[in-house]
Design a protein around this motif. Structure first.
Motif, PDB file in Angstrom:
ATOM      1  N   GLN A  94       0.829  -1.202   0.000  1.00  0.00           N
ATOM      2  CA  GLN A  94       0.000   0.000   0.000  1.00  0.00           C
ATOM      3  C   GLN A  94       0.868   1.258   0.000  1.00  0.00           C
ATOM      4  OE1 GLN A  94      -2.616   0.819   3.468  1.00  0.00           O
ATOM      5  NE2 GLN A  94      -4.304   0.711   2.008  1.00  0.00           N
ATOM      6  N   SER A  95       2.056   1.141   0.546  1.00  0.00           N
ATOM      7  CA  SER A  95       3.003   2.259   0.587  1.00  0.00           C
ATOM      8  C   SER A  95       3.639   2.553  -0.768  1.00  0.00           C
ATOM      9  CB  SER A  95       4.116   1.951   1.591  1.00  0.00           C
ATOM     10  OG  SER A  95       4.865   0.815   1.165  1.00  0.00           O
ATOM     11  N   GLY A  96       3.450   1.642  -1.735  1.00  0.00           N
ATOM     12  CA  GLY A  96       4.075   1.800  -3.039  1.00  0.00           C
ATOM     13  C   GLY A  96       5.384   1.046  -3.174  1.00  0.00           C
ATOM     14  N   GLU A  97       5.850   0.441  -2.081  1.00  0.00           N
ATOM     15  CA  GLU A  97       7.068  -0.358  -2.138  1.00  0.00           C
ATOM     16  C   GLU A  97       6.794  -1.681  -2.839  1.00  0.00           C
ATOM     17  OE1 GLU A  97       9.525   0.697   1.885  1.00  0.00           O
ATOM     18  OE2 GLU A  97       7.611  -0.342   2.147  1.00  0.00           O
ATOM     19  N   GLU A 124      15.352  -2.447  -3.594  1.00  0.00           N
ATOM     20  CA  GLU A 124      16.004  -1.214  -3.170  1.00  0.00           C
ATOM     21  C   GLU A 124      16.097  -0.191  -4.297  1.00  0.00           C
ATOM     22  OE1 GLU A 124      17.059  -0.465  -0.167  1.00  0.00           O
ATOM     23  OE2 GLU A 124      16.902  -2.381   0.886  1.00  0.00           O
ATOM     24  N   ALA A 125      16.242  -0.652  -5.534  1.00  0.00           N
ATOM     25  CA  ALA A 125      16.405   0.264  -6.663  1.00  0.00           C
ATOM     26  C   ALA A 125      15.161   1.116  -6.913  1.00  0.00           C
ATOM     27  CB  ALA A 125      16.749  -0.528  -7.919  1.00  0.00           C
ATOM     28  N   LEU A 126      14.018   0.721  -6.325  1.00  0.00           N
ATOM     29  CA  LEU A 126      12.781   1.474  -6.514  1.00  0.00           C
ATOM     30  C   LEU A 126      12.423   2.320  -5.298  1.00  0.00           C
ATOM     31  CD1 LEU A 126      10.567  -1.192  -8.333  1.00  0.00           C
ATOM     32  CD2 LEU A 126      11.463   0.927  -9.311  1.00  0.00           C
ATOM     33  N   THR A 167      18.654  -4.128 -12.561  1.00  0.00           N
ATOM     34  CA  THR A 167      17.708  -3.505 -11.632  1.00  0.00           C
ATOM     35  C   THR A 167      16.719  -2.665 -12.431  1.00  0.00           C
ATOM     36  OG1 THR A 167      19.193  -1.617 -11.314  1.00  0.00           O
ATOM     37  CG2 THR A 167      19.361  -3.431  -9.724  1.00  0.00           C
ATOM     38  N   PRO A 168      15.548  -2.370 -11.875  1.00  0.00           N
ATOM     39  CA  PRO A 168      14.507  -1.663 -12.623  1.00  0.00           C
ATOM     40  C   PRO A 168      15.002  -0.379 -13.288  1.00  0.00           C
ATOM     41  CG  PRO A 168      13.619  -2.470 -10.561  1.00  0.00           C
ATOM     42  CD  PRO A 168      15.095  -2.745 -10.518  1.00  0.00           C
TER      43      PRO A 168
END
Length: 490
Positions: free
Chosen positions: A180-183, A211-213, A258-259
């Motif tokens: 819900q936090s967007g993580e 972590e990259a996001l 990574t993204p």
């Protein structure tokens, strides 16, 4: 003094307050209908709304429909067509719009918010912001640790305290979760960097934060075979993993650890929905245009040819006809789309009738499913050689290959092919809110919060320990106590 605190019936409330409650956006279409049937206040015209509306509830449904985000994105012609398709009934239009909204996210049920997604031999369910998985746990895809090779019942995953899971996507050997936090958290086989972590030497056995996001608020994820697609609140798309067919959309075939932002999509507008096939991606824009990129095999990109596309390219068949697409599903060898008026389109490999046109011919570009024109579809779901379509009444249509009973027709042999959309009689007594299908199994969620599964269960992907095959939809229960969780993990 006693009357000062006397409880009021809703009929005694001021008319403007009643209308404010009805138009708050918290009520579903079915709840508005219940109010209309149980109180004369909502059924007659008391001068509270324009006379062209049949009731106060009808006026509220109109207000909620025209302010709905999906409706606002539609052209005037599409809005008029939707109204006509719903027989001039704003309550049905609202039910359609609300069902569309829930089809690719969390479905509201009487047991709380839920979502189901299926991988090759496993299933994930979100219930009230907790995630559960069952089935084959090779490479850590189930997220329960290195000791878990199989879960025979839905078992809760561990996330940080206060984390609330709102969406999950699973592929063959990895899974991704949106909070819900967007993580975003991922787990599974990361040898191709599809989980977005630089450590590729071993599987990610428990969900780990990408972590990259950090600082990027994600709303959706889509797991491909060896890559992952991430959608942000701003409508931007990030990808990582294997890129042999250009499925990462960066204009080349270089793998990405990574993204990384798909820059080409930034310039054409916000993306509102994403879907990932084994090695291709479909992206729906807020204006209803669909872009595709990656492997062009089986005509899955919808461009009329089988060339790979290394960066996003608009599917012209939709654009030329002014079709506003709202949802897509990327199958193994074919794709399905749903437009803002509830029409369904299929394209790709037609083997076993997976496209629903009555034959096994390939369709090189999207083609409307004529046999479903009289229905308002709200979800489409494609997997290898089979397709499901959920309509606004809660009924499910299926077509394609019957393999292992995962298509759900009790009167057909397991080797049969269903060439045209046919309603699943085995689910007629249920109002289905969402559906997901794996390689050989299918799981649905009903509006009452029931989880029903059918098809192959050799790897416990239906959350049942004793069944090997399940032709008839069988209820699956979630284990949510410490003792049951320990028993479920083997």
């Amino acid at each position: 003094m006693g009357d000062r605190f006397r409880p009021l019936s809703i009929e005694e409330l001021p008319s403007h307050l009643i209308l404010e409650i009805l138009c708050s956006g918290r009520l579903r279409a079915v709840e508005l209908v219940c109010l209309e049937l149980t109180s004369k206040t909502f059924g007659g015209n008391h001068g509270w709304y324009p006379f062209k509306f049949r009731s106060l509830v009808d006026f509220a449904a109109y207000q909620l429909s025209v302010s709905h985000l999906i409706y606002l994105r539609m052209s005037l012609n599409s809005q008029r067509e939707l109204y006509d398709r719903c027989g001039g009934n704003w309550k049905r239009a609202l039910r359609f719009l609300q069902s569309l909204e829930q089809s690719s996210g969390m479905a509201e049920t009487s047991s709380g918010n839920m979502q189901v997604t299926t991988g090759k031999y496993h299933t994930f369910v979100i219930s009230n912001f907790s995630a559960y998985s069952c089935g084959s746990g090779l490479c850590g895809v189930l997220g329960h640790g290195p000791e878990t090779t199989q879960c025979v019942a839905f078992t809760r995953l561990d996330f940080p305290p206060l984390a609330r899971v709102v969406l999950v996507s699973a592929s063959y050997n990895h899974a991704a979760f949106v909070m819900q936090s967007g993580e975003v958290f991922t787990c599974g086989d990361n040898s191709s960097s599809c989980c977005g972590h630089r450590d590729t030497s071993r599987p990610i056995f428990r969900p780990r934060l990408v972590e990259a996001l950090k600082g990027v608020h994600c709303t959706q994820v889509a797991a491909g075979l060896n890559f992952t697609v991430f959608l942000t609140r701003q409508g931007h798309v990030y990808t990582c993993g294997t890129n042999t067919s250009g499925q990462l959309g960066h204009g080349d075939t270089q793998d990405v650890p990574t993204p990384k932002l798909v820059e080409m999509l930034v310039g054409v507008g916000p993306v509102v929905q994403i879907a990932a096939g084994p090695s291709y991606v479909l992206a729906v824009m807020d204006n209803g245009i669909v872009y595709s990129f990656g492997s062009g095999s089986n005509f899955s990109l919808g461009h009329g040819e089988q060339h790979n596309e290394f960066q996003p390219r608009a599917i012209q068949a939709f654009r030329r006809k002014g079709i506003h697409v709202v949802h897509v599903s990327a199958g193994d060898e074919h794709a399905v789309a749903l437009d803002s008026n509830g029409f369904v389109y299929t394209w790709g490999k037609g083997y076993c009738g997976a496209l629903g046109h009555g034959d096994e011919n390939d369709k090189t570009t999207p083609e409307i499913l004529a046999s479903l024109k009289s229905h308002l579809a709200v979800q489409v779901c494609a997997r290898k050689r089979k397709t499901f379509v959920l309509v606004d009444s809660g009924s499910v249509f299926g077509f394609g290959w019957m393999g292992f009973g995962s298509l759900g027709f009790l009167d057909r042999r397991l080797s049969d092919k269903v060439m045209k959309p046919r309603i699943l009689d085995s689910l007629r007594t249920h109002h289905v809110s969402q559906i997901g299908t794996g390689l050989y199994h299918t799981v649905v969620i009903t509006n009452r919060g029931q989880i029903l599964g059918f098809g192959d269960n050799e790897r416990a992907q239906l959350g049942q320990d004793t069944l090997r095959g399940c032709l008839e939809p069988t209820e699956i229960f979630i284990n949510d106590t410490d003792d049951e969780v320990l028993d479920a993990i083997s």
